[in-house]
Design an enzyme around this catalytic site. Structure first.
Site, PDB file in Angstrom:
ATOM      1  CB  ALA A 315      64.318  59.421  38.158  1.00 37.86           C
ATOM      2  CD  GLU A 319      58.117  55.157  40.200  1.00 35.22           C
ATOM      3  OE1 GLU A 319      59.209  55.135  40.775  1.00 35.22           O
ATOM      4  OE2 GLU A 319      57.852  55.960  39.289  1.00 35.22           O
ATOM      5  CG  ASP A 361      33.879  25.902  12.328  1.00 33.74           C
ATOM      6  OD1 ASP A 361      34.232  25.100  11.450  1.00 33.74           O
ATOM      7  OD2 ASP A 361      32.912  25.722  13.079  1.00 33.74           O
ATOM      8  CG  ASP A 678      30.166  27.497  15.870  1.00 35.14           C
ATOM      9  OD1 ASP A 678      30.932  26.557  15.557  1.00 35.14           O
ATOM     10  OD2 ASP A 678      29.167  27.810  15.193  1.00 35.14           O
ATOM     11  CG  ASP A 682      35.731  25.253  16.399  1.00 34.30           C
ATOM     12  OD1 ASP A 682      36.340  24.697  15.467  1.00 34.30           O
ATOM     13  OD2 ASP A 682      34.575  25.683  16.296  1.00 34.30           O
ATOM     14  CG  ASN A 744      60.007  57.761  34.056  1.00 35.33           C
ATOM     15  OD1 ASN A 744      58.926  58.227  33.721  1.00 35.33           O
ATOM     16  ND2 ASN A 744      60.162  57.101  35.180  1.00 35.33           N
ATOM     17  CB  THR A 775      52.147  65.520  37.152  1.00 33.01           C
ATOM     18  OG1 THR A 775      53.447  65.002  37.440  1.00 33.01           O
ATOM     19  CG2 THR A 775      51.666  66.311  38.340  1.00 33.01           C
ATOM     20  CG  ASP A 776      55.120  62.076  34.358  1.00 30.75           C
ATOM     21  OD1 ASP A 776      54.870  63.258  34.102  1.00 30.75           O
ATOM     22  OD2 ASP A 776      56.263  61.630  34.548  1.00 30.75           O
TER      23      ASP A 776
END
Length: 944
Positions: A315, A319, A361, A678, A682, A744, A775-776
């Site tokens: 509980a 999970e 840059d 680029d 860098d 929970n 369901t959760d």
């Protein structure tokens, strides 16, 4: 002698002595072999990559995952015990379900990230495959990896520089170093130049660097560093030395996991002790000892409390949280692709949303990386030239001398002095403009970018090189060289000849005796000369690269064509000013970033004046901001840099090490730094930053492989869009974490209160597990797909230290815990009162509790879509994924309730219609409380 000779400030005699080499004959083969054994190959060493299994195990390096694994182990132990006692496999279901979730999370993380360390492989591609060297007094071709310090190499146009070299001889040599230094114009090299010892890479005009490209001329050089001793090698070493750090989201989730784990252990311990003390067998333990206790009901009590502890642990731990976070980030990555941003690490999606500073840059990121003429000035007229990059489309706008606003658009071909200037710039030129077949409507150039800008300028007036070269064929030329800083070509014209010359304005004026004014040739007076020089200084002060253009009619071509016979008594035509212009969309993107609380800092290898001008044009640099050059930065301690970085908007002429220091200084101030770039230069800073952003089109392979994110359209605006999406994702993560934790906590309170009150446990471990996972989990995933609330980019970045669950959410969690526990226990007590505490009556009561909890959590998911906005105002059905999730979860609950083989496993039974009617108010209670809390909060905020 070493493999990293600092030589740019030394004369050639000292270098030859230091490297023990004859600069004419080169090394002997025997000496080269000895040095190869000493220094190794001219190649980059690659750090061993983590194995697949190492990367897989890293997916489990999370406190919450470890808790789930511990819960699975405990459940497995209980399953073994129950199987030995009853022969039933039912208790193994918990362990299998938890393990399935953990494995799914690991696989998703591994597949989505897929982060291969390709940076060094990309660096290796930049090295020249072969090199021309002097060995034993003869010129030979050898593989580039066989080069050693002291080798004499031959450099020619189009070749890569095969190692770091000190130039011995140069003839019109230009090397393009943008990928290393960030400077957009090819650098003119001069072997005879003496350079200061503290000069930056971009100023070392007597050196060449491994991986850069020779665009013009030729030369000879001596190798001073190979492999990891080169500048690229140092970058590779820096990339390897930067440690991977957890992102803010990873730290916060880990903190949340630890808190939940400790809380679950404490609660389990309290409930276990209370249960053992309250059991009748406890008196046996206190009076007779442990052995009699175990044989008189104690064993059963301990097992029962152990099962209760397992239920509480299940509980307490959401999970589904790791899997939901992983899936949410993966979906966020897909949305980023639609926004032209390719994410290479999932956690980087959220990190970008928390960015507070963007280190960008200049060349190719803020600017187009395409030189363009933007100003043209003759002694009697000034023009602004519009357009974009190398596209031959644009207007010539006549400028008002007082405020530089254009008065009219003119056709330069209708103004003879302007037409002559454009013709001169186009004919005295070796660059070519061609359609780029790889991009629709695109153009590309071959040759020097500065010359290409003149070709494009003429093309905007409808003048092409093909037509003019046919009408005025080139007869001879005096090539450009770095000493004269100019170039001349001779053309046939109407049976006569004319020489066109372009070069540095001050030197051009020294060659001229006349000037073309309003179509008339007049003497070049001192006053006119000063007027032209003042205009040159004005244009240079605006960070423009300025060229002067002149011409001289020739009655005949001299027998000996060279500078002295051609370049004198010329007529000055005018000045052209060019720049690598900003991308059109960047200024608006910078403004949006400012509103969002993001500071932009330009970090460039270009000149300080150029960088500051571009930064002011884009509103990156304000009146009180500073521009700091690399030489000044080099003298700063970390403390000095920390003090300066707060007001510095431009860092110019910087080295790769400087970029890492700048990023580090910002991070020491608590900034979350996104570094865009680029070039090869860098890469270390991209890796050091919280998130590295590389350009997908113009970016080097090195920057792409090092970065966390790659922009597929090279558009700065896409960074801002990615920041917005990152904020949306974090907001959604907070929503579903809040939803899962409140659910929970409610489950824990239900079991805890029931235990303390001496009631039967309303829920089993398996029921709790299916609630948490199914369901959760499904509604939580739907919350992760919310589109985002309006105004998200008008808020400042959230504090770096702010936890996922902040104070308001803690209050909301406490209220929801009470509401969920109260509703579920209310339904359970009602069932016990009406149907009894034993046998079928207890099963009915447990079923009522299970349905109340599961369905109330589904309704609660709608209220969790916003912390502030009531659900009806948002639109009950505006998130279609929520409808899918709730319907699917409700179908699973009903299947558990009504399918015989499932309701037997889960310990429930179908309810009568009267029981359904009795639990509906309990089902609605948590959602009603959540909406009421929003209303109260909004009223309190209005009063404040």
């Amino acid at each position: 002698m070493d493999n990293n000779l600092s030589c740019h400030h030394l004369d050639l005699a000292a270098i030859a002595k230091g490297l023990d080499v004859d600069l004419l004959r080169g090394l002997t083969s025997a000496e080269a072999k000895r040095r190869q054994d000493q220094f190794g190959p001219n190649a980059l060493k690659e750090k061993p990559r983590p194995s697949f299994w190492k990367r897989l195990l890293d997916q489990f390096n999370n406190f919450l995952i470890l808790i789930l694994l511990a819960a699975a182990a405990v459940s497995f132990g209980v399953g073994v015990s129950e199987y030995n006692r009853t022969g039933s496999y039912a208790e193994f279901v918990d362990a299998i379900a938890i393990l399935a979730i953990v494995i799914l999370n690991a696989v998703l993380g591994l597949v989505q990230e897929g982060k291969a360390e390709e940076a060094l492989a990309a660096l290796k591609k930049m090295a020249a495959p072969n090199a021309q060297v002097m060995r034993d007094g003869r010129q030979v071709t050898i593989p580039a990896p066989e080069l050693v310090p002291g080798d004499i190499v031959i450099l020619e146009t189009g070749n890569h520089v095969p190692a770091d070299v000190r130039l011995i001889e140069t003839v019109n040599l230009k090397i393009e170093e943008a990928s290393l230094t960030g400077e957009s114009v090819a650098v003119e090299k001069n072997a005879d130049a003496m350079v200061a010892e503290n000069a930056g890479l971009g100023d070392r005009v007597n050196c060449g660097f491994m991986g850069t490209t020779i665009t013009y001329g030729r030369g000879r050089a001596v190798v001073v560093a190979t492999g990891m001793g080169t500048q690229i090698g140092k970058i590779a070493e820096m990339i390897q030395s930067v440690e991977e750090e957890p992102t803010p989201l990873q730290r916060k989730l880990d903190q949340l996991g630890r808190t939940l784990g400790i809380a679950s252990l404490v609660i389990c311990g309290i409930v276990g002790v209370v249960g053992i003390v309250r059991a009748p067998s406890f008196q046996v333990l206190t009076q007779q000892g442990l052995v009699p206790y175990l044989t008189n009901g104690g064993r059963e009590t301990l097992l029962e409390m152990f099962m209760v502890a397992v239920s509480l642990a299940i509980a307490a731990v959401p999970e589904g949280l790791p899997a939901v976070v992983t899936i949410c980030l993966a979906l966020g990555m897909q949305e980023m692709v639609r926004r032209h941003a390719l994410i290479r690490r999932m956690a980087a999606v959220e990190t970008l949303g928390s960015a507070t500073a963007i280190c960008s840059d200049k060349t190719g990121t803020l600017t187009q990386n395409e030189m363009m003429v933007v100003r043209l000035a003759t002694p009697d007229i000034g023009l602004q030239i519009t357009g974009r990059g190398y596209s031959p489309e644009g207007e010539f706008r006549r400028l008002n001398g007082h405020d530089d606003r254009y008065q009219e658009v003119i056709d330069p071909k209708g103004v003879p002095p302007l037409e002559l200037l454009l013709r001169a710039g186009l004919l005295c030129n070796d660059a070519k403009l061609e359609p780029d077949e790889s991009t629709e409507g695109g153009w590309r150039i071959t040759g020097d970018p500065t010359e290409a800008a003149l070709v494009v300028m003429a093309a905007k007036a409808g003048m092409t090189a093909e037509a003019l070269n046919a009408a005025y064929p080139r007869i001879n030329e005096v090539p450009f060289d770095s000493e004269r800083k100019r170039m001349s070509t001779i053309h046939a014209e109407d049976g006569k000849y004319v020489a066109y010359t372009k070069g540095a304005p001050d030197l051009m004026l020294a060659l001229c005796e006349q000037v073309l004014v309003e179509g008339r040739i007049e003497p070049l007076t001192d006053a006119m000369r000063q007027r032209i020089l003042a205009k040159n200084e004005e244009m240079a002060g605006a960070a423009l690269r300025v060229l002067g253009i002149a011409y001289r009619p020739l009655a005949h071509i001299p027998e000996d064509v060279h500078a002295n016979t051609i370049e004198h008594t010329m007529t000055f035509l005018g000045l052209v000013g060019m720049i690598d212009p900003p991308r059109p969309e960047v200024k608006a993107a910078v403004a949006v970033a400012k509103r969002a609380g993001l500071r932009t800092v330009m970090v460039t290898g270009d000149y300080q004046l150029t960088g500051a001008a571009i930064a002011r044009e884009l509103d990156i640099m304000g009146p009180a901001d500073r521009a700091i050059a690399g030489a000044e930065l080099e003298q700063m301690s970390d403390g000095d840099l920390d003090a300066a970085v707060g007001r510095a908007s431009v860092f110019a002429r910087v080295s790769p090490q400087h970029k890492v220091r700048i990023v580090s200084a910002l991070r020491r101030q608590g900034q979350v730094v996104a570094m865009t770039g680029d070039g090869v230069n860098d890469a270390p800073a991209l890796k050091r930053a919280d998130i590295g952003v590389a350009m997908g089109i113009t970016g080097t392979d090195v920057s792409k492989e090092t970065a966390d994110m790659v922009l597929t359209d090279d558009n700065y605006a896409s960074i801002v869009s990615a920041v917005e999406q990152g904020r949306i994702i974090f907001s959604n993560i907070r929503k579903f974490v809040y939803y899962l934790i409140s659910c929970n906590m409610g489950e824990i309170m239900i079991l805890f209160v029931a235990m303390i009150a001496g009631l039967p446990l309303p829920l089993t471990a398996l029921q709790l597990l299916v609630l948490n996972l199914v369901t959760d989990g499904a509604p939580a995933l739907a919350l992760g797909m919310e589109k985002g609330e309006p105004g998200i980019m008008d808020r400042p970045p959230r504090p770096v230290q702010e936890p996922i669950i902040n104070r308001s959410m803690i209050l909301g969690t406490a209220i929801q815990t009470v509401a969920i526990a109260g509703a579920t226990l209310g339904a359970f007590l009602l069932g016990l009162a009406q149907y009894g505490r034993e046998g079928d009556g207890l099963v009915v009561a447990e079923t009522m509790a299970f349905l109340t909890l599961s369905l109330s959590e589904l309704l609660r998911a709608y209220t969790a879509r916003s912390e502030h906005v009531p659900v009806l105002r948002m639109g009950l059905f505006s998130n279609r994924y929520m409808q899918y999730a709730v319907l699917a979860s409700a179908a699973i609950i009903l299947a558990i309730l009504y399918l015989p083989f499932l309701n037997t496993i889960f310990g429930v039974r179908p309810l009568a219609a009267s029981a359904w009617l009795e639990i509906i108010p309990f089902i609605l209670l948590p959602a009603v409380v959540a909406e009421a809390q929003k209303v109260v909060r909004l009223r309190l905020e209005k009063r404040a």
